[in-house]
Write an enzyme that holds these catalytic residues in place. Structure first.
Site, PDB file in Angstrom:
ATOM      1  N   LYS A 240       0.860  -1.191   0.000  1.00  0.00           N
ATOM      2  CA  LYS A 240       0.000   0.000   0.000  1.00  0.00           C
ATOM      3  C   LYS A 240       0.893   1.236   0.000  1.00  0.00           C
ATOM      4  O   LYS A 240       1.903   1.282   0.714  1.00  0.00           O
ATOM      5  CB  LYS A 240      -0.883  -0.031   1.246  1.00  0.00           C
ATOM      6  CG  LYS A 240      -1.953   1.046   1.284  1.00  0.00           C
ATOM      7  CD  LYS A 240      -2.865   0.866   2.509  1.00  0.00           C
ATOM      8  CE  LYS A 240      -3.999   1.874   2.527  1.00  0.00           C
ATOM      9  NZ  LYS A 240      -4.897   1.685   3.695  1.00  0.00           N
TER      10      LYS A 240
ATOM     11  N   SER B 162      -9.825   1.606   2.580  1.00  0.00           N
ATOM     12  CA  SER B 162      -8.960   2.349   1.704  1.00  0.00           C
ATOM     13  C   SER B 162      -7.881   1.529   1.007  1.00  0.00           C
ATOM     14  O   SER B 162      -7.257   2.026   0.055  1.00  0.00           O
ATOM     15  CB  SER B 162      -8.270   3.455   2.525  1.00  0.00           C
ATOM     16  OG  SER B 162      -7.416   2.900   3.503  1.00  0.00           O
TER      17      SER B 162
ATOM     18  N   SER C 172     -10.046  -0.785   6.745  1.00  0.00           N
ATOM     19  CA  SER C 172      -9.476  -0.704   5.394  1.00  0.00           C
ATOM     20  C   SER C 172      -8.732  -1.936   4.897  1.00  0.00           C
ATOM     21  O   SER C 172      -8.355  -1.982   3.729  1.00  0.00           O
ATOM     22  CB  SER C 172      -8.543   0.496   5.298  1.00  0.00           C
ATOM     23  OG  SER C 172      -9.320   1.653   5.147  1.00  0.00           O
TER      24      SER C 172
HETATM   25  N1  GLN Z   1     -13.452   4.241   6.008  1.00  0.00           N
HETATM   26  C1  GLN Z   1     -12.777   4.590   7.226  1.00  0.00           C
HETATM   27  C2  GLN Z   1     -12.278   6.005   7.155  1.00  0.00           C
HETATM   28  O1  GLN Z   1     -12.430   6.618   6.131  1.00  0.00           O
HETATM   29  C3  GLN Z   1     -11.647   3.621   7.502  1.00  0.00           C
HETATM   30  C4  GLN Z   1     -10.468   3.866   6.661  1.00  0.00           C
HETATM   31  C5  GLN Z   1      -9.288   3.054   7.075  1.00  0.00           C
HETATM   32  O2  GLN Z   1      -9.410   2.035   7.745  1.00  0.00           O
HETATM   33  N2  GLN Z   1      -8.123   3.536   6.713  1.00  0.00           N
HETATM   34  O3  GLN Z   1     -11.766   6.523   8.096  1.00  0.00           O
END
Ligand code: GLN
Length: 483
Positions: free
Chosen positions: A76, A151, A175
Site C-alpha cells: 500500500k 482504503s 481498510s
Molecule cells: N473508512 C474509514 C475512514 O475513512 C476507515 C479507513 C481506514 O481504515 N483507513 O476513516
C-alpha cells in the site's frame, strides 16, 4: 501459476519449478496487460523487483531461503519505501521519494520477498471505496464498474486480479477487512501494537494497524510472521513474543464458541449477505462450533465516535504537510501564510480537507468536551462491550459490510453513506482487538465477506478458524471471470 496461493508459490520456488525472476516477470507482465483496467498500482518498480528477485534466487540456491523468499508482493502506498515514491495517493506527496524504509516493508524484504510496486488507495487512507485517490479510482476485478472497497482497495484489487501473490494493507477503521470482503480475499487486522507503525504515514495513530491481504488464512499467517513483532522505533509497539502463526492452523474447531451480535445482523444488512452468512454459520457448526447470541450494546455509537477521534488525530498528523519540509508547495507564495494556505488547499483533496476541518473543530477549546472527550468515553464503552462478550464467547462473527460492492460514483457525493460502510469493522479499531475477513460465499456473482473478531493477541485462533473454514469450502479459491 498466477492463480496459485502464496503457500503454493513458495513450494514451487523451493522445488525449483519456477524461479523468483520468472515469477516476478510473470506478475510484471500481468500488471502491464491488466492494470490499465483496475488502476490498482500507483507506482510499479520493475528494475528493483527483478534485482530483489535475483537476490532471492541466490538464497533459494544456497539454502538460506525462508517460506517468503522470492514471493512477489505489492505494498500500500503509505508505507515509506526507500528511494521509491510514497504518495499516500495524494497530490501532496506526488513528488515524495521516501528517504527510509518502513519497518513492515523492511521486515518483508529481510524475509526475501520481492516488491513489485506501490498500490493505489484512498487519499491518506481516508475512505471506504478507493475513489478518493489523486490517481483516480480503483476498480473491482469481479466487476470493473464496482468499487473494490477501501482504503486498501489497490492492494485488494491487485491480489484479486492476481497481479501479485499478496499485499500489505492498513486498517484504521476497516481498510483491510472491508476491501478483502468486497474482493474475495482474506485480510487480517492485527491487535493494535502487534505490528510496527514506524514508517507508515499516519492517519489516526491510535487506530492504524498494518496487516496482510492474501488468498487464504494460511498465506496471511506466513506474511504476518514476517511483519509482526516488537520495534523500539514505535512507542506503541507491544513487546511480547510473536507466536508461530502457522502452528495452530490445523486445530479442530470442536467446542469453539462463536458469538453473533444482534446489533450486527439487524436493520441495514442486505438480505444477500445475511443469507450467505447464515450458510457460513451452519458450516462452522458442522465443524464443531457452538453458536451463541450476544450483544454489543454500544455498537451504534461507533461511527460517530470513530469519525470524531479519527478526524481529530488526522487533523494533528496532517499538520506536517505545510509546503515547507516536503511534498507539494504552491507556486509563487506571497508570504509564509500564503505558502501554508495554498500548499494545503491545492495539495489535499476534498475528503482529506473535510476530515481536517471536522477534527480541528472537535479539538477546539469550546467543543473539546462535547465531542472529543465524549467520543473517548464511548470508545471505552465499546472496549468494555468486547471484554464482556469475550467472557461468553471465543470469537465474534459478523459481516464485513452491510452491502456488497457498489458502483463507482454511487456514494462519492454522500460522505455519510460511505462512512456507514464500515459500521461492522470500526469497533475493532476503537477497542484495539484483532479481526480477520474472509470470503463466506458468493451472492449476485460477487464475493460476500465474513468477519471474525477475537480478544487481544488472538491472531493464531482467528487464523486457525479461517483456515478450517477454508479447508471445508472453496470460496477463497474463486477467481474473477477473465482473470
Ligand atoms: N473508512 C474509514 C475512514 O475513512 C476507515 C479507513 C481506514 O481504515 N483507513 O476513516
Amino acid at each position: 501459476m498466477h492463480e496459485k496461493s502464496l503457500a503454493e508459490l513458495s513450494t514451487a520456488l523451493h522445488s525449483k519449478a519456477i524461479s523468483s525472476v520468472e515469477l516476478t516477470e510473470l506478475f510484471l507482465k500481468r500488471i502491464e496487460q491488466l492494470d490499465g483496467t483496475y488502476n490498482s498500482f500507483i507506482t510499479v518498480t520493475p528494475e528493483l523487483a527483478l534485482q530483489q528477485a535475483r537476490a532471492a534466487d541466490a538464497r533459494l540456491a544456497d539454502g538460506s531461503a525462508g517460506p517468503l523468499t522470492g514471493i512477489p508482493l505489492a505494498h500500500k502506498d503509505l508505507f515509506c519505501t526507500r528511494g521509491v515514491r510514497t504518495s499516500c495517493a495524494s497530490k501532496m506527496l506526488d513528488n515524495f521519494i521516501a528517504p527510509y524504509e518502513s519497518t513492515v516493508t523492511q521486515r518483508l524484504l529481510d524475509a526475501g520477498t520481492v516488491s513489485l510496486g506501490k498500490t493505489n488507495m484512498d487519499e491518506f487512507a481516508m475512505g471506504s471505496s478507493s475513489e478518493s485517490s489523486f490517481y483516480g479510482p480503483v476498480r473491482n476485478p469481479w466487476n470493473p464498474e464496482l468499487i473494490p472497497g477501501g482504503s486498501s482497495g489497490g492492494s485488494a484489487a491487485a491480489v484479486a486480479a492476481r497481479l501479485c501473490a499478496a499485499a500489505t494493507g492498513t486498517d484504521t477503521g476497516g481498510s483491510i477487512r472491508q476491501p478483502a470482503g468486497f474482493t474475495g480475499l482474506t485480510g487480517l487486522k492485527p491487535t493494535y501494537g502487534r505490528v510496527s507503525r514506524w514508517g507508515m504515514i499516519a492517519y489516526a495513530s491510535s487506530l492504524d494497524q498494518a496487516g496482510p491481504m492474501a488468498h487464504s488464512a494460511e498465506d496471511c499467517a506466513l506474511l504476518l510472521q514476517a511483519m509482526a513483532g516488537f520495534d523500539d522505533k514505535d512507542s506503541t509497539s507491544v513487546n511480547q513474543p510473536v507466536p508461530d502463526f502457522s502452528a495452530e492452523l490445523n486445530q479442530p474447531l470442536k467446542g469453539l464458541r462463536v458469538g453473533l451480535p444482534k446489533e450486527y445482523f439487524g436493520e441495514g444488512l442486505d438480505s444477500s449477505i445475511a443469507d450467505t452468512l447464515g450458510a457460513a454459520v451452519k458450516q462452522l457448526q458442522s465443524l464443531g462450533a457452538e453458536i451463541r447470541d450476544i450483544s454489543l450494546p454500544n455498537a451504534e455509537l461507533a461511527i460517530p465516535a470513530y469519525y470524531v477521534i479519527a478526524s481529530a488525530e488526522a487533523s494533528s498528523n496532517l499538520s506536517r504537510f505545510d509546503g515547507v519540509r516536503f511534498g507539494y508547495r504552491c507556486d509563487n507564495p506571497a508570504d509564509l501564510n500564503d505558502l501554508y494556505l495554498r500548499s494545503r488547499e491545492e495539495g489535499f483533496g476534498d475528503e482529506v480537507k473535510r476530515r481536517i476541518m471536522v477534527g480541528t473543530y472537535a479539538l477546539s477549546a469550546g467543543y473539546y468536551d462535547a465531542y472529543y472527550l465524549q467520543a473517548q468515553k464511548i470508545r471505552r464503552l465499546i472496549k468494555n462491550d468486547f471484554m464482556a462478550a469475550y467472557q461468553q464467547v471465543d470469537v465474534i462473527l459478523s459481516p464485513t459490510s452491510p452491502t456488497q460492492a457498489f458502483a463507482i460514483g454511487a456514494r462519492i457525493d454522500d460522505p455519510v453513506s460511505l462512512y456507514l460502510t464500515d459500521i461492522y469493522t470500526i469497533t475493532a479499531n476503537l477497542a484495539g482487538v484483532p479481526g480477520i475477513a474472509l470470503p463466506a460465499g458468493m451472492a449476485n456473482d460477487l464475493p460476500v465477506g465474513m468477519q471474525l473478531l477475537g480478544p487481544y493477541f488472538s491472531e493464531p485462533r482467528l487464523l486457525n478458524i479461517a483456515h478450517q473454514y477454508q479447508q471445508a469450502t472453496d470460496w477463497h479459491n474463486r477467481v474473477p471471470a477473465g482473470i
